[in-house]
Design an enzyme around this catalytic site. Sequence first.
Site, short mmCIF file in Angstrom:
data_model
loop_
_atom_site.label_atom_id
_atom_site.label_comp_id
_atom_site.label_asym_id
_atom_site.label_seq_id
_atom_site.Cartn_x
_atom_site.Cartn_y
_atom_site.Cartn_z
N SER A 34 -11.96 0.43 53.98
CA SER A 34 -13.11 -0.26 53.79
C SER A 34 -12.90 -1.80 54.56
O SER A 34 -12.14 -2.30 54.11
CB SER A 34 -13.33 -0.38 52.37
OG SER A 34 -14.38 -1.36 52.03
N LYS A 43 -15.17 2.36 57.15
CA LYS A 43 -16.65 1.89 56.28
C LYS A 43 -16.67 0.55 56.46
O LYS A 43 -15.61 -0.44 56.14
CB LYS A 43 -16.10 2.27 54.90
CG LYS A 43 -17.18 1.75 53.97
CD LYS A 43 -17.13 2.27 52.48
CE LYS A 43 -16.96 1.24 51.38
NZ LYS A 43 -17.19 2.14 50.20
N LYS A 81 -18.61 -3.00 55.51
CA LYS A 81 -19.46 -3.56 54.43
C LYS A 81 -20.55 -4.32 55.13
O LYS A 81 -20.36 -4.87 56.38
CB LYS A 81 -18.65 -4.49 53.61
CG LYS A 81 -17.66 -4.10 52.88
CD LYS A 81 -18.41 -3.06 51.53
CE LYS A 81 -17.33 -2.79 50.38
NZ LYS A 81 -18.22 -2.27 49.55
N ASP A 103 -21.60 0.35 53.81
CA ASP A 103 -21.59 0.37 52.36
C ASP A 103 -22.30 -0.96 52.15
O ASP A 103 -22.02 -2.28 52.47
CB ASP A 103 -20.38 0.09 51.68
CG ASP A 103 -20.54 0.19 50.10
OD1 ASP A 103 -21.64 0.23 49.64
OD2 ASP A 103 -19.19 0.21 49.41
N GLU A 130 -23.81 3.90 52.08
CA GLU A 130 -23.98 3.88 50.61
C GLU A 130 -24.48 2.84 49.90
O GLU A 130 -24.62 1.66 50.17
CB GLU A 130 -22.18 3.67 50.64
CG GLU A 130 -21.64 3.79 49.19
CD GLU A 130 -20.14 3.64 49.35
OE1 GLU A 130 -19.47 3.31 50.33
OE2 GLU A 130 -19.49 3.51 48.26
N ASP A 166 -23.20 5.11 45.01
CA ASP A 166 -22.01 4.48 44.31
C ASP A 166 -22.37 4.02 43.00
O ASP A 166 -22.44 4.65 41.81
CB ASP A 166 -21.28 3.65 45.11
CG ASP A 166 -20.23 3.07 44.41
OD1 ASP A 166 -19.84 3.53 43.31
OD2 ASP A 166 -19.46 1.99 45.06
N LYS A 226 -15.82 7.43 41.83
CA LYS A 226 -14.78 6.48 41.25
C LYS A 226 -14.79 7.12 39.76
O LYS A 226 -15.71 6.77 38.79
CB LYS A 226 -15.25 5.15 41.46
CG LYS A 226 -15.46 4.50 42.95
CD LYS A 226 -16.01 3.12 42.84
CE LYS A 226 -16.12 2.45 44.41
NZ LYS A 226 -17.10 1.29 44.27
N GLY A 275 -12.91 3.35 46.00
CA GLY A 275 -11.58 2.58 45.56
C GLY A 275 -11.98 1.29 45.23
O GLY A 275 -13.15 0.98 45.28
#
Length: 367
Positions: free
Chosen positions: A134, A160, A162, A188, A213, A238, A262, A290
């Site tokens: 990430s 991934k 952000k 995400d 996400e 998520d 998660k 994570g």
Amino acid sequence: MKIEGIELRRIAMPLVAPFRTSFGTETARDVLLVRAVTPDAEGWGECVAMDLPLYSPEYADGAADVLRRFLIPALPKNDADAYAVERALEPFKGHRMAKAALQTAVLDAQLRAAGQPLARYLGADRDRVPCGVSVGIMDSVPELLDAVHGYLDEGYVRIKLKIEPGWDVEPVRAVRERFGDDLLLQVDANAAYTLVDAPRLARLDAFDLLLIEQPLADDDMVQHAELARRLRTPICLDESIESAAGAAAALTIGAASIINIKPGRVGGYLEAKRIHDLCRAHGVAVWCGGMLETGIGRAANIALAALPGFTLPGDTSASHRYFAEDVTPPFELDDGHLDVPDGPGIGVEPVQDRLRAFTTATEWITL
Ligand code: NPG
């Protein structure tokens, strides 16, 4: 199994670099660890609550409070195992991260006493898992490209990014152009958009992302379903998914077609496995998220990520992605993969002098 007592321990771990998301910047990890002591074995659980309630309503001091005040006193006195703990904590609403840490500590002790690895207990069918990474929000696109380049050099098999309003289409375009169409790429948003942003999010369709996400707010399930109809990019949830029942609802109304699991967010590994089983039965892909875990939480996540329904690479990065020094021997990438721990329980032990060095407080609660 009889639980003699529970230790709550706080540790402070500096991050190797600040990690910026749409909800804030982390520079250190203030972690609450739970240790369950039984006559035959002891077990560890890591609480993933952050120090501030910005990702979820839970936060580390609040988790410690609910554990000492309500959850630990409610533990079964005898015949404790992970299922008995889950049932005993059920009457208390919410606080899933606190419950997950306590349940995991007991489960770890139970499995160590039985000599069984967590991965095998959960039904894993692999001994190594592919790893994604990430990548936080950066000050500039060149800085982002350098970071992604570094992670790909280390072997990560999926990136991934952000995103947040103002840091979305341009960075995604730059990464796709620089690293090519074969790169497994996803984004995400951590709930940073509203449905009004649908046209902007639809511009991401051009970049062939694996998924987007949590674009909208945690409780915007219906709006996620509406957004899904307007995007080609699959929506993964998520923050919105706190249970198997919630996952079933999201899939039923079309709010998500992929789920990030998660264990902390959903109350533990038992519920995480239920979500996995539900999704697998419906042909829905899942992957393991994570929360900047130390080796203790990371070990258990890697066991979960080895289940057959985890068909997308997770945020199960190597220890050095976050920490110069971990509390356990570090998890290291081998050709983009991490080995699933094969020792009893979570399969790793804290290194005592490192644990001591990071510890800021401990508290013992006799049962
Ligand atoms: O690899 O441990 C990791 C972190 C992956 O991006 C990651 N986690 O929203 O999923 C997330 C995010 C996160 C980090 C969430 C910290 C909450 C706290």
